[in-house]
Design a protein around this motif. Structure first.
Motif, PDB file in Angstrom:
ATOM      1  N   TYR A 213       0.839  -1.208   0.000  1.00  0.00           N
ATOM      2  CA  TYR A 213       0.000   0.000   0.000  1.00  0.00           C
ATOM      3  C   TYR A 213       0.875   1.259   0.000  1.00  0.00           C
ATOM      4  O   TYR A 213       0.639   2.208  -0.758  1.00  0.00           O
ATOM      5  N   LEU A 214       1.897   1.280   0.854  1.00  0.00           N
ATOM      6  CA  LEU A 214       2.757   2.463   0.955  1.00  0.00           C
ATOM      7  C   LEU A 214       3.544   2.687  -0.336  1.00  0.00           C
ATOM      8  O   LEU A 214       3.731   3.828  -0.772  1.00  0.00           O
ATOM      9  N   ASP A 215       4.003   1.604  -0.947  1.00  0.00           N
ATOM     10  CA  ASP A 215       4.694   1.756  -2.239  1.00  0.00           C
ATOM     11  C   ASP A 215       3.751   2.351  -3.283  1.00  0.00           C
ATOM     12  O   ASP A 215       4.153   3.207  -4.080  1.00  0.00           O
ATOM     13  N   LYS A 216       2.516   1.877  -3.273  1.00  0.00           N
ATOM     14  CA  LYS A 216       1.532   2.384  -4.226  1.00  0.00           C
ATOM     15  C   LYS A 216       1.206   3.857  -3.960  1.00  0.00           C
ATOM     16  O   LYS A 216       1.085   4.657  -4.893  1.00  0.00           O
ATOM     17  N   ILE A 217       1.089   4.208  -2.670  1.00  0.00           N
ATOM     18  CA  ILE A 217       0.794   5.606  -2.304  1.00  0.00           C
ATOM     19  C   ILE A 217       1.947   6.515  -2.710  1.00  0.00           C
ATOM     20  O   ILE A 217       1.741   7.599  -3.279  1.00  0.00           O
ATOM     21  N   ARG A 218       3.174   6.102  -2.430  1.00  0.00           N
ATOM     22  CA  ARG A 218       4.334   6.911  -2.828  1.00  0.00           C
ATOM     23  C   ARG A 218       4.382   7.101  -4.346  1.00  0.00           C
ATOM     24  O   ARG A 218       4.729   8.179  -4.842  1.00  0.00           O
ATOM     25  N   SER A 219       4.038   6.047  -5.067  1.00  0.00           N
ATOM     26  CA  SER A 219       4.020   6.139  -6.528  1.00  0.00           C
ATOM     27  C   SER A 219       2.980   7.147  -6.995  1.00  0.00           C
ATOM     28  O   SER A 219       3.232   7.931  -7.921  1.00  0.00           O
ATOM     29  N   PHE A 220       1.810   7.166  -6.346  1.00  0.00           N
ATOM     30  CA  PHE A 220       0.778   8.151  -6.692  1.00  0.00           C
ATOM     31  C   PHE A 220       1.291   9.574  -6.461  1.00  0.00           C
ATOM     32  O   PHE A 220       1.113  10.459  -7.308  1.00  0.00           O
ATOM     33  N   SER A 256     -10.168  16.463   1.810  1.00  0.00           N
ATOM     34  CA  SER A 256      -9.280  15.601   1.021  1.00  0.00           C
ATOM     35  C   SER A 256      -7.867  16.150   1.026  1.00  0.00           C
ATOM     36  O   SER A 256      -6.886  15.394   1.124  1.00  0.00           O
ATOM     37  N   LYS A 257      -7.740  17.480   0.928  1.00  0.00           N
ATOM     38  CA  LYS A 257      -6.408  18.089   0.949  1.00  0.00           C
ATOM     39  C   LYS A 257      -5.707  17.821   2.274  1.00  0.00           C
ATOM     40  O   LYS A 257      -4.506  17.532   2.315  1.00  0.00           O
ATOM     41  N   ARG A 258      -6.459  17.930   3.383  1.00  0.00           N
ATOM     42  CA  ARG A 258      -5.857  17.704   4.705  1.00  0.00           C
ATOM     43  C   ARG A 258      -5.359  16.252   4.829  1.00  0.00           C
ATOM     44  O   ARG A 258      -4.278  16.003   5.366  1.00  0.00           O
ATOM     45  N   ILE A 259      -6.172  15.307   4.343  1.00  0.00           N
ATOM     46  CA  ILE A 259      -5.765  13.892   4.423  1.00  0.00           C
ATOM     47  C   ILE A 259      -4.501  13.658   3.607  1.00  0.00           C
ATOM     48  O   ILE A 259      -3.531  13.046   4.083  1.00  0.00           O
ATOM     49  N   ALA A 264       1.307  12.736   3.392  1.00  0.00           N
ATOM     50  CA  ALA A 264       2.586  13.116   2.781  1.00  0.00           C
ATOM     51  C   ALA A 264       3.610  13.484   3.846  1.00  0.00           C
ATOM     52  O   ALA A 264       4.781  13.092   3.766  1.00  0.00           O
ATOM     53  N   LYS A 265       3.160  14.222   4.875  1.00  0.00           N
ATOM     54  CA  LYS A 265       4.058  14.615   5.961  1.00  0.00           C
ATOM     55  C   LYS A 265       4.545  13.378   6.715  1.00  0.00           C
ATOM     56  O   LYS A 265       5.725  13.275   7.067  1.00  0.00           O
ATOM     57  N   GLU A 266       3.611  12.422   6.963  1.00  0.00           N
ATOM     58  CA  GLU A 266       3.969  11.208   7.686  1.00  0.00           C
ATOM     59  C   GLU A 266       4.993  10.380   6.912  1.00  0.00           C
ATOM     60  O   GLU A 266       5.871   9.741   7.508  1.00  0.00           O
ATOM     61  N   LEU A 267       4.900  10.412   5.587  1.00  0.00           N
ATOM     62  CA  LEU A 267       5.817   9.644   4.745  1.00  0.00           C
ATOM     63  C   LEU A 267       7.035  10.458   4.304  1.00  0.00           C
ATOM     64  O   LEU A 267       7.822   9.995   3.479  1.00  0.00           O
ATOM     65  N   ASP A 268       7.140  11.680   4.872  1.00  0.00           N
ATOM     66  CA  ASP A 268       8.272  12.564   4.545  1.00  0.00           C
ATOM     67  C   ASP A 268       8.339  12.851   3.046  1.00  0.00           C
ATOM     68  O   ASP A 268       9.411  12.773   2.421  1.00  0.00           O
ATOM     69  N   ILE A 269       7.164  13.163   2.478  1.00  0.00           N
ATOM     70  CA  ILE A 269       7.062  13.494   1.058  1.00  0.00           C
ATOM     71  C   ILE A 269       6.693  14.970   0.930  1.00  0.00           C
ATOM     72  O   ILE A 269       5.733  15.438   1.554  1.00  0.00           O
ATOM     73  N   ASN A 270       7.472  15.700   0.150  1.00  0.00           N
ATOM     74  CA  ASN A 270       7.173  17.110  -0.080  1.00  0.00           C
ATOM     75  C   ASN A 270       6.175  17.254  -1.215  1.00  0.00           C
ATOM     76  O   ASN A 270       6.367  16.689  -2.290  1.00  0.00           O
ATOM     77  N   ILE A 271       5.129  18.012  -0.964  1.00  0.00           N
ATOM     78  CA  ILE A 271       4.203  18.331  -2.062  1.00  0.00           C
ATOM     79  C   ILE A 271       4.136  19.853  -2.188  1.00  0.00           C
ATOM     80  O   ILE A 271       4.061  20.577  -1.201  1.00  0.00           O
TER      81      ILE A 271
END
Length: 503
Positions: A213-220, A256-259, A264-271
């Motif tokens: 799931y996390l790999d798929k989310i990161r890919s998205f 949806s934006k908050r989720i 993204a913050k939890e996974l250390d992903i910058n958006i």
């Protein structure tokens, strides 16, 4: 239901002047199979050079026939009339050699001599003398019978065939040749069968795990960030008031934006700020009012919008699955199977296992879930698959042993018709667990007696238990007993247990 039948091959051995008797033997064998095959669990099949031989070079004809099928036959019926047959290297005829092969290996020979009338013009006196000499020689080696008509031969042979296979001695031999041989084996984490059972880490039987799931989310996140759409242009001034009232810009909702931002913050992903930008994607308000969502825009704008929706769905599924996987992260289990290494089927099998009480995790100690989580497990997960043992090329799943009906009906909780209210799933959840882990568990001092039933198992077959067995603490062995319909004795055994949770 499939049946295990022991096949017996009977050789028809005779010279070329025997014709009608071959057909009579075939008919008698067919009649015997019809009357007695099911009761005895055997089937008789005839072998004769005319139908069972094939073209082959590299040896003398009789020697080749011997290797092709004669030596493998379990018995023989030999008939002689006036001809003795063609001589072989070692014997006066092929029939004599075949009879000698049977006798030398202790196999049954039904011997008959025809006394049917024959015109003198058909008689070969020299050959008939050989038949008479063989008849005289054979009387000291076994019992033979004579007959004067085809009807008499038919009566004789069917009676002798039946007497041979229906005798108490032969029935006992047949039963001795056909028997089940049941024992318990283990299935390791690589899905291999072993004589020992390994305590292994429990891995839910599911295609999607949190890692996937996390790999798929990161890919998205990565794909959406790379999607470029044009800047939003406010063209309301150039549109008529009528046109403007029919369309509005498509936007991602604040919830949806908050989720998405929180994950993204939890996974250390910058958006970036334009992550949620959809360019000039528009939604038709008329289409929305009549029940259909209609959006207009470029392909890249639509692709980005749908990708964000897929990201939200994947996050939602991951959040539902997360507590389930977390609950079983440190759990250990055994995978067991029933093996029939014998030559006969068996039915109505009951297995009793002795497991130390401090080692077995019972249903009452099963991980606890809140009501929504139980609803998710009931309605969105197949618990029989999640905790079950699926079949492989070397063993079957438990359901293949069920004869009468399906093992259980999947419990699906009915959703509430009232918004914001969830029904109580606890009773359905306990019922589902009891069906999936369909073992009877009895408290006997320091041990649990765990019982499981199998309806049916074929010979040379292995069938997995209905589910894994959760284990709390390592232990050395499981003593067991097996009772079944086709075994007069109680089978007692023990399967050793090894700890493989570090692998």
């Amino acid at each position: 239901m499939p049946k295990n039948i022991v096949q017996y091959d009977i050789l028809i051995s005779c010279p070329g002047d025997i014709e009608n008797e071959i057909r009579i033997i075939e008919d008698a064998v067919s009649q015997f199979n019809t009357q007695f095959s099911d009761a005895l669990g055997i089937s008789v099949r005839t072998k004769h050079w005319h139908k069972n031989s094939y073209a082959q070079s590299g040896g003398k004809p009789q020697a080749l026939l011997n290797e092709q099928f004669v030596k493998d036959c379990d018995a023989a019926v030999a008939i002689l009339w006036t001809r003795f047959g063609t001589p072989t290297d070692e014997y006066g005829s092929g029939t004599e050699e075949e009879v000698e092969i049977m006798l030398s290996t202790g196999k049954q020979v039904f011997m008959y001599f025809s006394d049917k009338p024959l015109s003198p013009s058909q008689m070969n006196e020299e050959s008939y003398k050989k038949v008479q000499a063989f008849r005289e020689k054979y009387k000291d080696r076994g019992i033979y019978f004579t007959y004067s008509s085809d009807e008499e031969f038919k009566t004789l042979f069917f009676a002798h065939l039946s007497q041979y296979f229906l005798s108490e001695k032969r029935v006992a031999e047949v039963k001795g040749e056909r028997h089940s041989e049941l024992n318990i084996v283990g299935i390791d984490q690589n899905q291999n069968i072993n004589d020992e059972a390994s305590i292994i880490k429990f891995v839910p039987n599911t295609e999607m795990t949190m890692t996937k799931y996390l790999d798929k989310i990161r890919s998205f996140y990565s794909n959406i960030s790379s999607m470029k759409v044009g800047k939003h242009v406010d063209s309301s001034e150039t549109l008529s008031k009528l046109s403007f009232s029919f369309e509005k810009p498509m936007e991602i909702g604040e919830d949806s934006k908050r989720i998405i931002s929180s994950v993204a913050k939890e996974l250390d992903i910058n958006i970036t700020e334009d992550f949620f930008a959809l360019g000039n994607l528009m939604q038709s308000s008329i289409a929305h009012m009549v029940g259909g969502a209609s959006i207009t825009g470029t392909d890249s704008e639509k692709d980005k919008y749908y990708a964000i929706q897929d990201l939200l769905k994947t996050i939602s599924k991951a959040l539902e699955w997360a507590p389930v996987e977390k609950a079983f992260t440190d759990k250990k289990c055994l995978k067991l199977a029933l093996r029939n290494a014998g030559t006969d089927i068996d039915e109505d099998i009951e297995i009793s296992l002795k497991i130390p009480k401090n080692s077995l995790l019972s249903i009452s100690e099963f991980p606890k879930f809140d009501n929504d989580e139980m609803g998710y497990l009931l309605n969105d997960c197949d618990m029989s698959k999640l905790f079950g043992i699926c079949s492989t090329s070397t063993y079957l799943d438990y359901d293949s042993s069920i004869v009468t009906s399906q093992r259980f009906s999947h419990h699906i909780a009915t959703p509430s018709i009232f918004p914001g209210y969830s029904p109580d799933y606890s009773d359905d959840f306990i019922s589902e667990l009891s069906d999936v882990f369909c073992y009877s568990c009895f408290d006997e001092g320091k041990e649990y007696i765990v019982k499981i039933k199998f309806d049916y198992i074929k010979h040379n077959t292995t069938i997995a238990f209905p589910s894994i067995i959760f284990i709390k603490e390592p232990f050395d062995a499981i003593p067991y007993t097996i009772t079944s319909k086709n075994s007069p004795e109680i089978v007692s055994g023990e399967i050793k247990i090894t700890n493989d949770t570090q692998t």
